[in-house]
Design a protein around this motif. Structure first.
Motif, mmCIF file in Angstrom:
data_model
loop_
_atom_site.group_PDB
_atom_site.id
_atom_site.type_symbol
_atom_site.label_atom_id
_atom_site.label_comp_id
_atom_site.label_asym_id
_atom_site.label_seq_id
_atom_site.Cartn_x
_atom_site.Cartn_y
_atom_site.Cartn_z
ATOM 1 N N UNK A 275 0.815 -1.218 0.000
ATOM 2 C CA UNK A 275 0.000 0.000 0.000
ATOM 3 C C UNK A 275 0.846 1.264 0.000
ATOM 4 N N UNK A 276 1.940 1.256 0.778
ATOM 5 C CA UNK A 276 2.786 2.453 0.856
ATOM 6 C C UNK A 276 3.419 2.778 -0.491
ATOM 7 N N UNK A 277 3.757 1.758 -1.275
ATOM 8 C CA UNK A 277 4.333 1.992 -2.601
ATOM 9 C C UNK A 277 3.289 2.562 -3.552
ATOM 10 N N UNK A 278 2.060 2.080 -3.479
ATOM 11 C CA UNK A 278 1.008 2.622 -4.332
ATOM 12 C C UNK A 278 0.702 4.068 -3.960
ATOM 13 N N UNK A 279 0.721 4.374 -2.677
ATOM 14 C CA UNK A 279 0.531 5.760 -2.251
ATOM 15 C C UNK A 279 1.650 6.642 -2.788
ATOM 16 N N UNK A 280 2.883 6.135 -2.691
ATOM 17 C CA UNK A 280 4.030 6.880 -3.206
ATOM 18 C C UNK A 280 3.896 7.113 -4.702
ATOM 19 N N UNK A 281 3.586 6.058 -5.453
ATOM 20 C CA UNK A 281 3.481 6.166 -6.902
ATOM 21 C C UNK A 281 2.377 7.147 -7.292
ATOM 22 N N UNK A 282 1.221 7.009 -6.673
ATOM 23 C CA UNK A 282 0.096 7.887 -6.992
ATOM 24 C C UNK A 282 0.423 9.336 -6.668
ATOM 25 N N UNK A 283 1.099 9.560 -5.529
ATOM 26 C CA UNK A 283 1.458 10.928 -5.154
ATOM 27 C C UNK A 283 2.422 11.544 -6.153
ATOM 28 N N UNK A 284 3.494 10.823 -6.508
ATOM 29 C CA UNK A 284 4.507 11.417 -7.371
ATOM 30 C C UNK A 284 4.007 11.593 -8.798
ATOM 31 N N UNK A 285 3.151 10.698 -9.281
ATOM 32 C CA UNK A 285 2.582 10.905 -10.608
ATOM 33 C C UNK A 285 1.617 12.090 -10.597
ATOM 34 N N UNK A 286 0.878 12.262 -9.506
ATOM 35 C CA UNK A 286 -0.010 13.428 -9.388
ATOM 36 C C UNK A 286 0.815 14.713 -9.325
ATOM 37 N N UNK A 287 1.917 14.685 -8.584
ATOM 38 C CA UNK A 287 2.802 15.849 -8.517
ATOM 39 C C UNK A 287 3.333 16.177 -9.907
ATOM 40 N N UNK A 288 3.776 15.141 -10.634
ATOM 41 C CA UNK A 288 4.331 15.358 -11.964
ATOM 42 C C UNK A 288 3.273 15.968 -12.893
ATOM 43 N N UNK A 289 2.075 15.432 -12.856
ATOM 44 C CA UNK A 289 1.015 15.947 -13.733
ATOM 45 C C UNK A 289 0.667 17.399 -13.379
ATOM 46 N N UNK A 290 0.627 17.709 -12.091
ATOM 47 C CA UNK A 290 0.285 19.066 -11.673
ATOM 48 C C UNK A 290 1.348 20.075 -12.110
ATOM 49 N N UNK A 291 2.608 19.647 -12.103
ATOM 50 C CA UNK A 291 3.712 20.590 -12.338
ATOM 51 C C UNK A 291 4.428 20.375 -13.664
ATOM 52 N N UNK A 292 3.819 19.632 -14.580
ATOM 53 C CA UNK A 292 4.568 19.315 -15.805
ATOM 54 C C UNK A 292 4.797 20.528 -16.689
ATOM 55 N N UNK A 293 3.992 21.601 -16.500
ATOM 56 C CA UNK A 293 4.276 22.812 -17.273
ATOM 57 C C UNK A 293 5.638 23.375 -16.906
#
Length: 402
Positions: A275-293
């Motif tokens: 679960x902790x890895x899925x939380x990590x993955x989801x968080x960092x992909x969300x961060x990347x999508x939010x800040x990809x500009x």
């Protein structure tokens, strides 16, 4: 993107692909690259069965329906092809065995000679048919660099070649591939691997990926930054990211943090992650999508290439993102934007920055690798050297107040 290569290698099934796509979509991925294995029931590696490019019915009984199910998940679908290879066990070998640049006995395959017009038409026709029959969204065209001028070449135009130069014939081939595929689907995606990319290759493809470096976060960082420095507006992609599910989540997070300034490709069995890895993955992909500009389209500043880019900064008018990959000081000069993010890409528990000018009162928010806020406070004196406790694989956001 999600990639099947490190996840499955050649042992693909349509059920397995669709399960991972469903989980990948929920985690933040919008496309899948289905790699080697879909075209053969043989899982022993090598390329003996390349050339006919017929779907292995044991693995994917109905390719069109399979692609439709992946599309229904909201995922684009790209398919792998070993561009120049024709295998000894394919029916195409009989037809083209006399139109090869050379053979590779260890791989049980040969490299097609693109100086023959019918060879070029054969290759282009394969991709056109796949695009039309299966409604694909793109192709991973592998091993383009294997097209090479043979030693002691004796080719003549009157023996069926219409070009004597292999490089010139490849240029014609790739140009025609792009022209005809874009005529069918203007936004078609074409991925090339790092071994055969250059600024010139931008006219043939629109994705440049780092060369294979499984589980090697440092090499992935170096290779993606190198690509960014030559690719202009062409998309720069990481090699497929994998890690051991038994390692701590903050260690696994480094695989993502090291490729923040490129498009991440994920290749792990998502159904087996804790679960902790899925939380990590989801968080960092969300961060990347939010800040990809900022990450992809901002001004890129990779520092100290001689030290393998220990600090990388990207900025635009909306924000600044710095990622540190060793215990170093982030130097902030001039009037910084209202939002400054510093990512801890180390196994240490602090980051240090030096503000050369007063940045005003800042709200400080420290976030863990799984997206949890671990500290929040205000900082009034932001000029000079500052050290902030940030957990490994986490980040700190410095947001201007007022």
């Amino acid at each position: 993107m999600y990639s099947t290569w490190y996840t499955f290698h050649q042992q693909l099934t349509h059920e397995g692909i669709e399960e991972q796509c469903s989980l990948a979509k929920a985690s933040g991925c919008n496309a899948v690259i289905v790699d080697d294995g879909w075209q053969t029931s043989d899982n022993a590696r090598g390329y003996a069965y390349c050339g006919d490019w017929l779907v292995c019915g044991e693995k994917i009984p109905d390719m069109k329906a399979h692609v439709e199910r992946v599309h229904a998940l909201g995922m684009k679908y790209l398919l792998w092809y070993s561009f120049p290879f024709v295998g000894r066990n394919s029916e195409s070998w009989v037809k083209y065995q006399d139109k090869l640049l050379f053979t590779m006995d260890d791989l049980a395959a040969g490299v097609l000679d693109p100086r023959y017009p019918d060879v070029r038409e054969y290759l282009i026709g394969i991709y056109e048919k796949a695009l039309l029959d299966w409604d694909l969204d793109g192709f991973k065209l592998d091993f383009v660099d294997m097209f090479r001028q043979p030693d002691n070449d004796n080719a003549e135009e009157d023996d069926g070649h219409d070009y004597l130069s292999v490089a010139q014939a490849v240029d014609v081939l790739l140009s025609e591939v792009m022209k005809r595929l874009r005529a069918i689907k203007p936004d078609i995606m074409i991925e090339f691997r790092q071994n055969y990319i250059s600024p010139l290759m931008r006219k043939y493809g629109n994705i440049f990926r780092a060369a294979d470096c499984p589980n090697d976060a440092i090499q992935n960082r170096i290779r993606t930054i190198d690509i960014r420095l030559i690719c202009g507006k062409t998309a720069a992609h990481s090699d497929m990211i994998m890690w051991n599910s038994d390692e701590p989540a903050d260690s696994a997070a480094l695989q993502l943090i090291n490729v923040l300034f490129s498009v991440p490709q994920i290749s792990v069995r998502l159904d087996t992650l804790p679960e902790s890895h899925m939380e990590m993955l989801t968080f960092w992909l969300a961060f990347w999508r939010e800040h990809r500009d900022v990450l992809l389209h901002g001004s890129l500043e990779p520092h100290h290439p001689e030290l393998l880019y220990p600090l990388v900064i990207a900025r635009n008018s909306n924000g600044l993102i710095a990622a540190v990959y060793q215990d170093t000081i982030v130097r902030l000069e001039g009037l910084e934007p209202a939002k400054v993010v510093i990512v801890n890409g180390t196994r240490g528990d602090r980051i240090a920055f030096e503000a050369m000018e007063q940045m005003g009162t800042r709200n400080v928010r420290v976030i863990s690798c799984t997206g949890k806020t671990v500290a929040e406070y205000s900082m009034e004196e932001t000029r000079g050297l500052q050290v902030i406790d940030v957990p490994p694989g986490g980040l700190v956001v410095l947001r201007q107040i007022g």
